[in-house]
Design a protein around this motif. Structure first.
Motif, PDB file in Angstrom:
ATOM      1  N   LYS A 172       0.832  -1.210   0.000  1.00 24.36           N
ATOM      2  CA  LYS A 172       0.000   0.000   0.000  1.00 24.36           C
ATOM      3  C   LYS A 172       0.863   1.255   0.000  1.00 24.36           C
ATOM      4  O   LYS A 172       0.585   2.220  -0.734  1.00 24.36           O
ATOM      5  N   THR A 173       1.929   1.243   0.793  1.00 21.29           N
ATOM      6  CA  THR A 173       2.833   2.397   0.845  1.00 21.29           C
ATOM      7  C   THR A 173       3.505   2.615  -0.501  1.00 21.29           C
ATOM      8  O   THR A 173       3.620   3.758  -0.974  1.00 21.29           O
ATOM      9  N   TYR A 175       2.407   1.720  -3.515  1.00 22.18           N
ATOM     10  CA  TYR A 175       1.394   2.205  -4.456  1.00 22.18           C
ATOM     11  C   TYR A 175       1.192   3.716  -4.302  1.00 22.18           C
ATOM     12  O   TYR A 175       1.202   4.471  -5.280  1.00 22.18           O
ATOM     13  N   ASN A 176       1.031   4.155  -3.064  1.00 23.16           N
ATOM     14  CA  ASN A 176       0.815   5.583  -2.816  1.00 23.16           C
ATOM     15  C   ASN A 176       2.054   6.403  -3.171  1.00 23.16           C
ATOM     16  O   ASN A 176       1.938   7.513  -3.717  1.00 23.16           O
ATOM     17  N   SER A 177       3.239   5.871  -2.892  1.00 25.38           N
ATOM     18  CA  SER A 177       4.472   6.590  -3.216  1.00 25.38           C
ATOM     19  C   SER A 177       4.579   6.851  -4.712  1.00 25.38           C
ATOM     20  O   SER A 177       4.878   7.969  -5.147  1.00 25.38           O
ATOM     21  N   HIS A 179       2.214   6.787  -7.043  1.00 20.27           N
ATOM     22  CA  HIS A 179       1.148   7.651  -7.573  1.00 20.27           C
ATOM     23  C   HIS A 179       1.300   9.100  -7.124  1.00 20.27           C
ATOM     24  O   HIS A 179       0.973  10.022  -7.890  1.00 20.27           O
ATOM     25  N   GLU A 180       1.814   9.318  -5.920  1.00 15.99           N
ATOM     26  CA  GLU A 180       1.897  10.679  -5.388  1.00 15.99           C
ATOM     27  C   GLU A 180       3.220  11.376  -5.714  1.00 15.99           C
ATOM     28  O   GLU A 180       3.247  12.605  -5.892  1.00 15.99           O
ATOM     29  N   CYS A 219      -5.648   0.280  -5.826  1.00 20.06           N
ATOM     30  CA  CYS A 219      -4.737  -0.023  -4.718  1.00 20.06           C
ATOM     31  C   CYS A 219      -5.033  -1.404  -4.138  1.00 20.06           C
ATOM     32  O   CYS A 219      -4.110  -2.172  -3.837  1.00 20.06           O
TER      33      CYS A 219
END
Length: 254
Positions: A172-173, A175-177, A179-180, A219
């Motif tokens: 999850k971390t 994926y967010n890294s 995308h962001e 996600c």
């Protein structure tokens, strides 16, 4: 406080001076771990940095730096690698004046520790450190000051990404890294990963945003895929990780 030597407010990034000559870029390959090492230099000042050097090819890299008449300021690691020993420690001996650099969150030893938003300057150029954890807690993506290229380490590979099943990884971390911190860059920004296993050398943000088979998933779907990869343990992990925590030195700390 060593990292303070590299720190500049992130808002100043777009105001950085640019050299009239294009950046010098060399992409080099280490076949055992399929690792890319990147040499970046300012053609005017002759200042340079290396990203993700490998121990076995440190002599090659040092020779190239000398042949091109460059002065290596930093040997930088995108994270604490599990599949090879870093060449940072050896390069400090081969090229006096070179300093090793890694994220403070990696927990690894280095001359300088960086944090999210720090700049690494060489000549008229700078790389912005963007924290991109998930593969490991200390992963960093380095973005050139004009946003024309990004060195993504293992966070984002060409049509893939780093695994998340060891070294405190978290799908999850990651994926967010991505995308962001990476997919928000311009679509034509070139993506240079730390590894490739299929003979590919470069991608773009737009390609990976639209074609990456893992990171175009939701996600939730991404987490399921990453939790079921069932990959073998990296062959060098038991040697590489302890050495890389000590700047690539296998016995006493550097």
């Amino acid at each position: 406080m060593a990292g303070m030597a590299l720190r500049v407010a992130g808002r100043q990034l777009s105001q950085s001076a640019r050299s009239g000559a294009p950046i010098l870029l060399r992409q080099m390959f280490e076949p055992k771990s399929c690792t890319y090492t990147y040499l970046l230099g300012d053609r005017e000042s002759r200042e340079a940095i290396l990203i993700d050097p490998v121990l076995e090819t440190a002599d090659r890299d040092a020779k190239l730096v000398k042949e091109l008449g460059l002065r290596l300021l930093y040997a930088v690691n995108t994270h604490c690698h599990a599949d090879h020993i870093t060449g940072s420690g050896l390069l400090r001996s081969l090229l006096p004046g070179c300093q090793s650099v890694i994220s403070r969150l990696s927990g690894a030893q280095a001359d300088l520790h960086i944090e999210d938003g720090d700049l690494i300057r060489f000549g008229s150029f700078a790389l912005e450190a963007r924290a991109s954890p998930g593969h490991t807690p200390g992963c960093v993506t380095f973005v050139l000051n004009d946003h024309s290229m990004a060195f993504t380490g293992d966070a984002l590979l060409i049509r893939g990404c780093g695994r998340t099943d060891f070294q405190q990884g978290c799908a999850k971390t990651l994926y967010n890294s991505v995308h962001e911190k990476i997919f928000t860059l311009p679509g034509d920004c070139l993506i240079y990963p730390a590894h490739d296993y299929h003979g590919l050398t470069v991608s773009t943000v737009e390609e990976e945003r639209t074609l990456n088979p893992r990171l175009t998933l939701s996600c939730e779907e991404f987490i399921k895929v990453m939790d079921n990869l069932n990959l073998p343990k990296p062959q060098q992990i038991d040697v590489a990780v302890p050495a890389n925590m000590r700047c690539g030195v296998q016995t006493p700390p550097c």
